[in-house]
Design an enzyme around this catalytic site. Sequence first.
Site, PDB file in Angstrom:
ATOM      1  N   ARG A 147       0.849  -1.196   0.000  1.00 54.48           N
ATOM      2  CA  ARG A 147       0.000   0.000   0.000  1.00 54.48           C
ATOM      3  C   ARG A 147       0.888   1.250   0.000  1.00 54.48           C
ATOM      4  O   ARG A 147       1.962   1.264   0.632  1.00 54.48           O
ATOM      5  CB  ARG A 147      -0.837  -0.033   1.280  1.00 54.48           C
ATOM      6  CG  ARG A 147      -1.847   1.076   1.441  1.00 54.48           C
ATOM      7  CD  ARG A 147      -3.054   0.811   0.659  1.00 54.48           C
ATOM      8  NE  ARG A 147      -4.185   1.657   1.031  1.00 54.48           N
ATOM      9  CZ  ARG A 147      -5.141   1.978   0.169  1.00 54.48           C
ATOM     10  NH1 ARG A 147      -5.114   1.541  -1.076  1.00 54.48           N
ATOM     11  NH2 ARG A 147      -6.160   2.705   0.557  1.00 54.48           N
ATOM     12  N   THR A 203     -10.041   0.385  -9.426  1.00 53.15           N
ATOM     13  CA  THR A 203      -8.974  -0.449  -8.888  1.00 53.15           C
ATOM     14  C   THR A 203      -8.991  -1.643  -9.818  1.00 53.15           C
ATOM     15  O   THR A 203      -9.830  -1.719 -10.709  1.00 53.15           O
ATOM     16  CB  THR A 203      -9.348  -0.798  -7.420  1.00 53.15           C
ATOM     17  OG1 THR A 203      -9.266   0.384  -6.635  1.00 53.15           O
ATOM     18  CG2 THR A 203      -8.498  -1.875  -6.791  1.00 53.15           C
ATOM     19  N   THR A 234      -4.153  -0.724  -7.178  1.00 54.46           N
ATOM     20  CA  THR A 234      -4.941   0.480  -7.417  1.00 54.46           C
ATOM     21  C   THR A 234      -4.084   1.729  -7.576  1.00 54.46           C
ATOM     22  O   THR A 234      -2.979   1.807  -7.029  1.00 54.46           O
ATOM     23  CB  THR A 234      -5.928   0.689  -6.233  1.00 54.46           C
ATOM     24  OG1 THR A 234      -6.835   1.737  -6.560  1.00 54.46           O
ATOM     25  CG2 THR A 234      -5.225   1.015  -4.936  1.00 54.46           C
ATOM     26  N   ASN A 281      -6.185   4.310  -7.007  1.00 47.70           N
ATOM     27  CA  ASN A 281      -7.348   4.902  -6.364  1.00 47.70           C
ATOM     28  C   ASN A 281      -8.355   5.320  -7.429  1.00 47.70           C
ATOM     29  O   ASN A 281      -9.060   4.489  -7.951  1.00 47.70           O
ATOM     30  CB  ASN A 281      -6.985   6.055  -5.432  1.00 47.70           C
ATOM     31  CG  ASN A 281      -8.127   6.343  -4.466  1.00 47.70           C
ATOM     32  OD1 ASN A 281      -8.900   5.435  -4.158  1.00 47.70           O
ATOM     33  ND2 ASN A 281      -8.259   7.564  -4.010  1.00 47.70           N
ATOM     34  N   ASP A 299      -7.737   8.304   0.129  1.00 47.81           N
ATOM     35  CA  ASP A 299      -8.318   7.217   0.935  1.00 47.81           C
ATOM     36  C   ASP A 299      -8.190   7.495   2.431  1.00 47.81           C
ATOM     37  O   ASP A 299      -8.752   6.765   3.255  1.00 47.81           O
ATOM     38  CB  ASP A 299      -7.671   5.869   0.581  1.00 47.81           C
ATOM     39  CG  ASP A 299      -8.488   5.111  -0.462  1.00 47.81           C
ATOM     40  OD1 ASP A 299      -9.596   5.555  -0.798  1.00 47.81           O
ATOM     41  OD2 ASP A 299      -8.003   4.074  -0.948  1.00 47.81           O
ATOM     42  N   SER A 306      -7.941   0.899   3.223  1.00 46.59           N
ATOM     43  CA  SER A 306      -8.355   0.371   1.921  1.00 46.59           C
ATOM     44  C   SER A 306      -9.558  -0.536   2.102  1.00 46.59           C
ATOM     45  O   SER A 306      -9.830  -1.022   3.211  1.00 46.59           O
ATOM     46  CB  SER A 306      -7.193  -0.433   1.328  1.00 46.59           C
ATOM     47  OG  SER A 306      -7.596  -1.112   0.172  1.00 46.59           O
ATOM     48  N   GLY A 332     -13.780  -1.649  -6.911  1.00 46.31           N
ATOM     49  CA  GLY A 332     -15.101  -1.079  -6.590  1.00 46.31           C
ATOM     50  C   GLY A 332     -15.172  -0.281  -5.308  1.00 46.31           C
ATOM     51  O   GLY A 332     -16.273  -0.138  -4.760  1.00 46.31           O
ATOM     52  N   GLY A 333     -14.036   0.241  -4.785  1.00 52.21           N
ATOM     53  CA  GLY A 333     -14.119   1.018  -3.538  1.00 52.21           C
ATOM     54  C   GLY A 333     -14.831   0.191  -2.474  1.00 52.21           C
ATOM     55  O   GLY A 333     -14.575  -1.010  -2.338  1.00 52.21           O
TER      56      GLY A 333
HETATM   57  N1  GLY Z   1      -8.313   2.868  -3.372  1.00 47.74           N
HETATM   58  C1  GLY Z   1      -9.250   1.824  -3.232  1.00 47.74           C
HETATM   59  C2  GLY Z   1      -9.008   0.979  -2.041  1.00 47.74           C
HETATM   60  O1  GLY Z   1      -7.875   0.897  -1.587  1.00 47.74           O
HETATM   61  O2  GLY Z   1      -9.919   0.401  -1.521  1.00 47.74           O
END
Ligand code: GLY
Length: 580
Positions: free
Chosen positions: A101, A391, A409, A411, A433, A462, A483-484
């Site tokens: 990340r 993502t 991702t 983002n 995020d 995330s 899909g967030g």
């Molecule tokens: N940026 C999308 C996630 O990390 O969930």
Amino acid sequence: MRIQRSLIRLLILCSLCGLIASADAAPLRPTHAPHAMVASVHELASRAGLEMLRSGGNAVDAAVATGFALAVVYPQAGNIGGGGFLLLRNANGETHFIDFREKAPAAATENMYLDAQGNVLPESSKDSSVVGYKAIGVPGTVAGLVYAEKQYGKLTIEKVMAPAIKLARDGFSLAYDDAQDFKEDEHLAQFSESRRIFQRDGNYYQPGDLFKQPELARTLERLAKDPDTFYHGAMARELAVAIQKGGGLVTAADLAAYEVKEREPIRGSYRGYDVISAPPPSSGGVALIEILNILEGFDLAKLGNRSAAAIHLEAEAFRRAFYDRADFLGDPDFAKIPVAQLIDKKYAAAWRDSIDPNRASVSKDLKRPSFGELERVAQSRPVPNREPQNTTHFSVVDAEGNAVSLTTTLNDSFGSRVTASGLGFLLNDEMDDFAAKQGVPNVYGLIQGPANAVGAGKRPLSAMTPTIVVKDGKLFLVLGSPGGPTIITTVANVLIGVVDFSLDIQEAVNAPRFHNQWLPDEILVEDRVSPDTMNVLRSDGYKLRVEHFWGDGECIMVDPKTGERLGASDGRNNGKAVGY
Ligand code: GLY
């Protein structure tokens, strides 16, 4: 955004089949292969992974090849300027979770995205958390993929990067959706390098056009020779200069300080299946296990697949897990996350008791059952945040039964929209995020706690949920989606589809999705959920928001009887599962 595109696009796409590089829309049956499988959002990226599997590589080699190839063929989310999570389960049962990340740069501060009045800066501001240089977090993808390859792969970095380099140098034919994404993005044109590369300075790419990326090819060649240059060498200095020239915060020292983390994955069980998923700083695994624990006490199969009664119970489980997500989840290196309590089956049973089988709960009235330390931690004030939908996920199973589930991702689609000058790759807007401000619902209405405030060196929360399911010690499912916040419920939808409703993996990926995230107090439903079912849900007290579709489940099932690899690519997008 793909979520809003109409069926017409799929029809146009089909009419162009054969003329341009695109996958068939909406496969109804899984792809069968006796030995190995790769499923990703782009056929060329899946094939890059397959090439490694066929030439003696394992699932990690294939995943790293697919990951680098996605940075070339799917710049909307595939990346070397972003981050992600890799979950590996070896055939012997050993698991590894690699957290790559992005991290906040050292100069990041809690209120950096607020104006003088304390309001969140709009996307149009040069200092926004969404668009532009200030939105960029320290990228982790190169470190993560190289770490995975060195620790767990069998081939060399040069070998696994070769397909990506070739695709960037020689180019590839653009599919309809990708050409449209390049043209339609509302912010790419703000950055001259991005406008030149992805929009040909206004002479937009058409479907079928060859898309070559010579700068990216050179960058990948340099990385293949010396991956460390991204963090400690000439490339780190070039990248830092490019970001700082635009007003960004990432420095060469931030890049040098970046580190991949191996973490213990989250583990749970559901109706006799072992579920392995993403730990914090993802909320995905914790929320998924909490959802499954709550639902285990209901006989969903008896209620019927996509019946109003089953959707009701699942939505109530989603609501409760997202309520907890809001209060408790963040970077475990900076905040104490009560993971054990949240995934405790006794806690889920207490939540289950609060569900009325005939009536929707009201989100604002939800009362958390008293359990362990949870009440004390929950005194903290909720913080809202928006979470974009863009993502990408891919799954790999090799001939030995090693499996990789990888979600990565930038983002937003195309991230911050900033292309690193001279280096040819897009940079993330992962700083968005983090929770920018407390107490004000934003565009997606998603609520988060102070554990996810902006902080130097922190990883933003995330929802990415790379997941592996095992039955009686044997690999069964490899799951994930973009899909967030809907990532978590998409993975739950697919897993429940297979386990409770006996769908095959393609049917489970195809099945209409539904989502609840506590706030806003509504169920998001795909428009293929039957109108009668929607009406029953409305009469149960639900407000419904109907969307065409979302997510992109790129999943694999291993047939428990034959051992065959069954690949399911999602017809909602242009992906392809390929195997041998
Ligand atoms: N940026 C999308 C996630 O990390 O969930």
